[in-house]
Design an enzyme around this catalytic site. Sequence first.
Site, PDB file in Angstrom:
ATOM      1  CG  HIS A  77       2.588  -3.176  -1.695  1.00 50.42           C
ATOM      2  ND1 HIS A  77       3.544  -2.671  -0.852  1.00 50.42           N
ATOM      3  CD2 HIS A  77       2.905  -2.719  -2.925  1.00 50.42           C
ATOM      4  CE1 HIS A  77       4.405  -1.947  -1.545  1.00 50.42           C
ATOM      5  NE2 HIS A  77       4.031  -1.948  -2.795  1.00 50.42           N
ATOM      6  CE1 TYR A 205       3.532  -1.290   7.356  1.00 51.95           C
ATOM      7  CE2 TYR A 205       3.366   0.312   9.128  1.00 51.95           C
ATOM      8  CZ  TYR A 205       2.971  -0.136   7.890  1.00 51.95           C
ATOM      9  OH  TYR A 205       2.014   0.552   7.184  1.00 51.95           O
ATOM     10  N   PRO A 296      -0.415   7.473  11.832  1.00 54.60           N
ATOM     11  CG  PRO A 296       1.592   8.345  10.997  1.00 54.60           C
ATOM     12  CD  PRO A 296       0.624   8.476  12.133  1.00 54.60           C
ATOM     13  CE  LYS A 300      -7.289   0.193   8.372  1.00 58.75           C
ATOM     14  NZ  LYS A 300      -6.633  -0.192   7.102  1.00 58.75           N
ATOM     15  CE1 TYR A 388      -0.481  -1.573   7.023  1.00 55.69           C
ATOM     16  CE2 TYR A 388      -1.092  -2.155   4.775  1.00 55.69           C
ATOM     17  CZ  TYR A 388      -0.300  -1.440   5.656  1.00 55.69           C
ATOM     18  OH  TYR A 388       0.670  -0.593   5.178  1.00 55.69           O
TER      19      TYR A 388
HETATM   20  C1  PHB Z   1       3.637   5.946   3.158  1.00 54.87           C
HETATM   21  O1  PHB Z   1       4.089   5.300   2.186  1.00 54.87           O
HETATM   22  O2  PHB Z   1       3.700   7.174   3.185  1.00 54.87           O
HETATM   23  C2  PHB Z   1       3.041   5.237   4.322  1.00 54.87           C
HETATM   24  C3  PHB Z   1       2.796   3.873   4.228  1.00 54.87           C
HETATM   25  C4  PHB Z   1       2.259   3.191   5.320  1.00 54.87           C
HETATM   26  C5  PHB Z   1       1.976   3.861   6.494  1.00 54.87           C
HETATM   27  C6  PHB Z   1       2.195   5.241   6.576  1.00 54.87           C
HETATM   28  C7  PHB Z   1       2.736   5.923   5.495  1.00 54.87           C
HETATM   29  O3  PHB Z   1       1.480   3.186   7.558  1.00 54.87           O
END
Ligand code: PHB
Length: 396
Positions: A77, A205, A296, A300, A388
């Site tokens: 990504h 997000y 989450p 990280k 990130y």
């Molecule tokens: C996930 O795909 O489970 C996932 C991705 C990004 C995050 C948290 C979980 O910040």
Amino acid sequence: MARTTITTQVAIMGGGPAGLMLSHLLAKQGIDSVVLEIRSRQEIQETVRAGILEHGTVNLLVDSGVSDRVLREGDRHDGIELRFNGESHRIDFKELVGESVWLYPQTDVFMDLAARREADDGDVRYSVTDTSVSDPEGTPSVHFTDADGVDFEVRADLVVGADGSRSQCRALIPEAARTRHFHEYPFAWFGILAETPRSSDELIYANSEHGFALISQRTETVQRMYFQCDPKENAADWEDERIWAELRKRVNGNGFELKEGAVIDKMVLPFRRFVQTPMRHGKLFLAGDAAHTVPPTGAKGLNLAIHDVSVLFEGLDSYYRTGSTDLLDSYSDRALERVWKAQQFSYWMTTMLHTSADSDSFSRARQLGELNSVVSSRHGMAYLAEAYTGWPGHAS
Ligand code: PHB
């Protein structure tokens, strides 16, 4: 019955990604370790966990010879979308900082590591019980009972506590010698796996007045999504339609529409942050969730655990090669430097994207001001992109 004694150099408590990665790196240098894990291999493999790997984590997996499956089956990504006020804003990692992340679930990282340790005849024991560590300041030893009910004692030079968020090892550091920083957030994430094609090629997000939502992916036919909820929610109370209604409110609009389907798994995930300092006491070293938990939102958790063990590995390797304890002595400070950066990033992403019940009109407008200040500034977006994708300094 008398205990059978095993002698090794490093006893590793915990066979998740951190413990297995450390044991793999040590084995490559001819350093002997025993890994003890209370869960079964099957149980770990079936636990749904997060899925974003920093480029440094991917490099370590590939370059150290664990597996290159992540490059073949993971998805690279090059950016994410921040969505607020009904509009999406792309943060282009590749263009901003020249790096990417990989979507590759933690379960797959575990499977690759477990398979590699097995192929290399590593001593990894799953489903052990009655583990106890004694004398971590003097002559460490670990008692345990294996899956067949046989009692063992492991004598080791050093012990590593990579035993996860319910760590037994972290409590071995006496209260007077440690500080615990703990905070429970007033919300949780409702996480689902749904049978549906992807709605977006990149992670979304989303901030909205109804709360946060995250649209992630797994395969062509199964997707992972989350939305902010009350920590007291019970996943079983949520029918599919209620889940989709909540997600729609938070992400649909201005031409974007989520693809919906059957919800095949649902869970409420607690939201907390935690750090225990220092990460070393005598001959005991903590790594990963045993020492710290991040919310989450910044993706990280696993990356930090892998960073810890790569730093710890350098210390152990140097100690066994030269007898010098310098890098072991600086392990805690070096690992914590990244831990606190990740705590800051996860805290920032969390507060910027979630809504809180007591937020007034000022807080809401200020939050949108903050989001706008990020997406309207190259520096703002680059700050997010660098954090990130992972700061430099990942040892390998
Ligand atoms: C996930 O795909 O489970 C996932 C991705 C990004 C995050 C948290 C979980 O910040």
